[in-house]
Scaffold this motif. Structure first.
Motif, mmCIF file in Angstrom:
data_model
loop_
_atom_site.group_PDB
_atom_site.id
_atom_site.type_symbol
_atom_site.label_atom_id
_atom_site.label_comp_id
_atom_site.label_asym_id
_atom_site.label_seq_id
_atom_site.Cartn_x
_atom_site.Cartn_y
_atom_site.Cartn_z
ATOM 1 N N TRP A 198 -56.939 33.542 -0.806
ATOM 2 C CA TRP A 198 -57.457 34.901 -0.613
ATOM 3 C C TRP A 198 -56.611 35.678 0.386
ATOM 4 N N ALA A 199 -56.221 35.005 1.484
ATOM 5 C CA ALA A 199 -55.462 35.696 2.524
ATOM 6 C C ALA A 199 -54.054 36.051 2.074
ATOM 7 N N ARG A 200 -53.400 35.179 1.293
ATOM 8 C CA ARG A 200 -51.992 35.382 0.955
ATOM 9 C C ARG A 200 -51.758 35.937 -0.443
ATOM 10 N N LEU A 201 -52.743 35.737 -1.336
ATOM 11 C CA LEU A 201 -52.576 36.228 -2.704
ATOM 12 C C LEU A 201 -53.560 37.341 -3.044
ATOM 13 N N GLY A 202 -54.685 37.349 -2.391
ATOM 14 C CA GLY A 202 -55.711 38.338 -2.678
ATOM 15 C C GLY A 202 -56.865 37.809 -3.498
ATOM 16 N N GLY A 203 -56.831 36.533 -3.874
ATOM 17 C CA GLY A 203 -57.916 35.971 -4.653
ATOM 18 C C GLY A 203 -57.544 34.651 -5.290
ATOM 19 N N LEU A 204 -58.414 34.179 -6.163
ATOM 20 C CA LEU A 204 -58.263 32.879 -6.817
ATOM 21 C C LEU A 204 -57.894 33.050 -8.280
ATOM 22 N N ASN A 205 -57.259 32.035 -8.822
ATOM 23 C CA ASN A 205 -57.001 31.954 -10.263
ATOM 24 C C ASN A 205 -57.123 30.500 -10.688
ATOM 25 N N GLY A 206 -56.760 30.198 -11.918
ATOM 26 C CA GLY A 206 -56.870 28.831 -12.417
ATOM 27 C C GLY A 206 -56.030 27.845 -11.627
ATOM 28 N N ASP A 207 -54.839 28.257 -11.180
ATOM 29 C CA ASP A 207 -54.007 27.362 -10.375
ATOM 30 C C ASP A 207 -54.705 26.989 -9.074
ATOM 31 N N ALA A 208 -55.365 27.958 -8.465
ATOM 32 C CA ALA A 208 -56.077 27.671 -7.221
ATOM 33 C C ALA A 208 -57.208 26.673 -7.454
ATOM 34 N N LEU A 209 -57.915 26.814 -8.570
ATOM 35 C CA LEU A 209 -58.990 25.868 -8.870
ATOM 36 C C LEU A 209 -58.431 24.465 -9.083
ATOM 37 N N GLY A 210 -57.316 24.363 -9.820
ATOM 38 C CA GLY A 210 -56.693 23.062 -10.015
ATOM 39 C C GLY A 210 -56.250 22.443 -8.710
ATOM 40 N N ALA A 211 -55.680 23.271 -7.828
ATOM 41 C CA ALA A 211 -55.241 22.768 -6.524
ATOM 42 C C ALA A 211 -56.429 22.298 -5.695
ATOM 43 N N MET A 212 -57.549 23.003 -5.770
ATOM 44 C CA MET A 212 -58.743 22.603 -5.021
ATOM 45 C C MET A 212 -59.265 21.257 -5.508
ATOM 46 N N ILE A 213 -59.222 21.031 -6.819
ATOM 47 C CA ILE A 213 -59.671 19.747 -7.362
ATOM 48 C C ILE A 213 -58.719 18.626 -6.948
ATOM 49 N N ALA A 214 -57.414 18.860 -7.116
ATOM 50 C CA ALA A 214 -56.428 17.822 -6.783
ATOM 51 C C ALA A 214 -56.486 17.465 -5.304
ATOM 52 N N LEU A 215 -56.509 18.474 -4.450
ATOM 53 C CA LEU A 215 -56.569 18.207 -3.018
ATOM 54 C C LEU A 215 -57.892 17.556 -2.641
ATOM 55 N N GLY A 216 -58.969 17.990 -3.292
ATOM 56 C CA GLY A 216 -60.268 17.392 -3.005
ATOM 57 C C GLY A 216 -60.303 15.903 -3.317
ATOM 58 N N GLU A 217 -59.682 15.511 -4.422
ATOM 59 C CA GLU A 217 -59.653 14.088 -4.770
ATOM 60 C C GLU A 217 -58.911 13.271 -3.724
ATOM 61 N N VAL A 218 -57.778 13.768 -3.270
ATOM 62 C CA VAL A 218 -57.014 13.033 -2.261
ATOM 63 C C VAL A 218 -57.781 12.963 -0.950
ATOM 64 N N VAL A 219 -58.411 14.064 -0.546
ATOM 65 C CA VAL A 219 -59.189 14.070 0.693
ATOM 66 C C VAL A 219 -60.343 13.082 0.607
ATOM 67 N N LEU A 220 -61.025 13.041 -0.523
ATOM 68 C CA LEU A 220 -62.133 12.102 -0.694
ATOM 69 C C LEU A 220 -61.661 10.659 -0.577
ATOM 70 N N LEU A 221 -60.565 10.340 -1.257
ATOM 71 C CA LEU A 221 -60.049 8.971 -1.217
ATOM 72 C C LEU A 221 -59.557 8.598 0.171
ATOM 73 N N LEU A 222 -58.841 9.494 0.823
ATOM 74 C CA LEU A 222 -58.334 9.195 2.165
ATOM 75 C C LEU A 222 -59.478 9.037 3.154
ATOM 76 N N ALA A 223 -60.492 9.883 3.034
ATOM 77 C CA ALA A 223 -61.634 9.769 3.936
ATOM 78 C C ALA A 223 -62.334 8.424 3.764
ATOM 79 N N GLN A 224 -62.496 8.004 2.521
ATOM 80 C CA GLN A 224 -63.135 6.704 2.282
ATOM 81 C C GLN A 224 -62.252 5.566 2.761
ATOM 82 N N ALA A 225 -60.932 5.684 2.559
ATOM 83 C CA ALA A 225 -60.020 4.634 2.989
ATOM 84 C C ALA A 225 -60.008 4.491 4.505
ATOM 85 N N LEU A 226 -60.091 5.609 5.212
ATOM 86 C CA LEU A 226 -59.993 5.584 6.675
ATOM 87 C C LEU A 226 -61.334 5.383 7.363
#
Length: 240
Positions: A198-226
Motif C-alpha cells: 500500500w505504501a509503495r504501490l498504492g494497493g494490493l493485487n494478485g502478486d501481493a496476495l501470492g507473496a502474502m501466502i508464500a511468506l506466511g507459509e515460511v513464517v509459520l514453519l520457521l516459528a514452529q521450528a524455532l
C-alpha cells in the motif's frame, strides 16, 4: 457449497476442478473455503512426515509438492513483488516493474532465501498435524488485509474481494487454537506485506496476495521450528 469448494481448489491449486459457468458471486463465495484448499496441500506434507525418510529428502519432496501443487503461483507473486517493492524507485517505476514478466536481482535474491528457508524449516518441522494445517492458515491470514487495503485494479484480488471471508475463520480455527503464536506471526507477516504494498504501490493485487501466502507459509514453519517442540530424530539407515 461443493461448487464453491471446487472453485477455491481451482484458484489455489493446479487441480482442474473449476465448475462451469462461474460468475462474480461464485468467486467471492469461494474465499470461505480457502483454508480447506490449504488442507489439501498440507495432506501430502503430513503423509511425508509419517514416512521413515531422512529429513533432507522429506523436506526436498515437501518443497516440490508445495510448489508444484500450487503451480508456483504464490512463489511467482513473491518474486514479482520483491522486484517492485525493494530498492529506491518512484511509484510509477515500481508499477511498471510489477507488470514486467522478467525477473530482476531482488527477485533472485528473495527467491533464493525463500527456498532455503522453506527447505530448512520443512526439514525441522516433523509434526504431521502442523504440516496438515499450516497451509490452511496461510490461506486465511491474508484475507483480512485483502478486505482492508485498496486494490491496484481489476484482477484476481478484485474477483475474490467482498466475499464472506470471516466464515473462512471457522475451518481455519483449529490451527489458531493449536498453534496460536505461529498463527499470530503469520498474520503479522501478511499485514507487513499489505502495508508495504500500500505504501509503495498504492494497493494490493494478485502478486501481493501470492507473496502474502508464500511468506506466511515460511513464517509459520520457521516459528514452529524455532518455538515448537524439538523435532524427533529421523536418521537414515546406518546413522546414529
Amino acid at each position: 457449497m461443493l461448487r464453491d469448494l471446487r472453485l477455491a481448489l481451482a484458484l489455489l491449486t493446479v487441480l482442474p476442478l473449476a465448475p462451469k459457468g462461474v460468475g462474480e458471486e461464485d468467486f467471492k463465495r469461494s474465499v470461505a473455503f480457502f483454508p480447506l484448499a490449504g488442507y489439501l496441500l498440507g495432506l501430502p506434507l503430513a503423509l511425508l512426515a509419517l514416512l521413515p525418510l531422512p529429513p533432507g529428502l522429506s523436506a526436498a519432496l515437501g518443497v516440490a509438492l508445495l510448489l508444484g501443487l500450487t503451480g508456483f503461483l504464490h512463489l511467482d507473486g513473491l518474486l514479482d513483488l520483491a522486484d517492485a517493492l525493494l530498492g529506491a524507485r518512484p511509484r510509477e517505476e515500481r508499477l511498471r516493474i510489477l507488470k514486467d514478466p522478467h525477473l530482476g536481482a531482488f527477485a533472485f535474491g528473495v527467491g533464493g532465501v525463500y527456498l532455503l528457508l522453506l527447505f530448512q524449516a520443512l526439514a525441522l518441522v516433523q509434526d504431521p498435524l502442523f504440516l496438515l494445517l499450516f497451509p490452511g492458515w496461510a490461506r486465511f491470514a491474508f484475507l483480512p488485509f485483502l478486505h482492508r487495503y485498496p486494490l491496484l485494479g481489476p484482477g484476481m484480488a478484485a474477483l475474490v474481494r467482498g466475499g464472506p471471508w470471516p466464515f473462512a475463520l471457522l475451518p481455519a480455527l483449529p490451527f489458531l487454537l493449536l498453534y496460536p503464536l505461529p498463527a499470530l506471526l503469520a498474520l503479522l507477516a501478511a499485514w507487513g506485506v499489505a502495508r508495504l504494498a500500500w505504501a509503495r504501490l498504492g494497493g494490493l493485487n494478485g502478486d501481493a496476495l501470492g507473496a502474502m501466502i508464500a511468506l506466511g507459509e515460511v513464517v509459520l514453519l520457521l516459528a514452529q521450528a524455532l518455538l515448537g517442540p524439538a523435532p524427533s530424530s529421523r536418521a537414515g539407515p546406518g546413522l546414529p
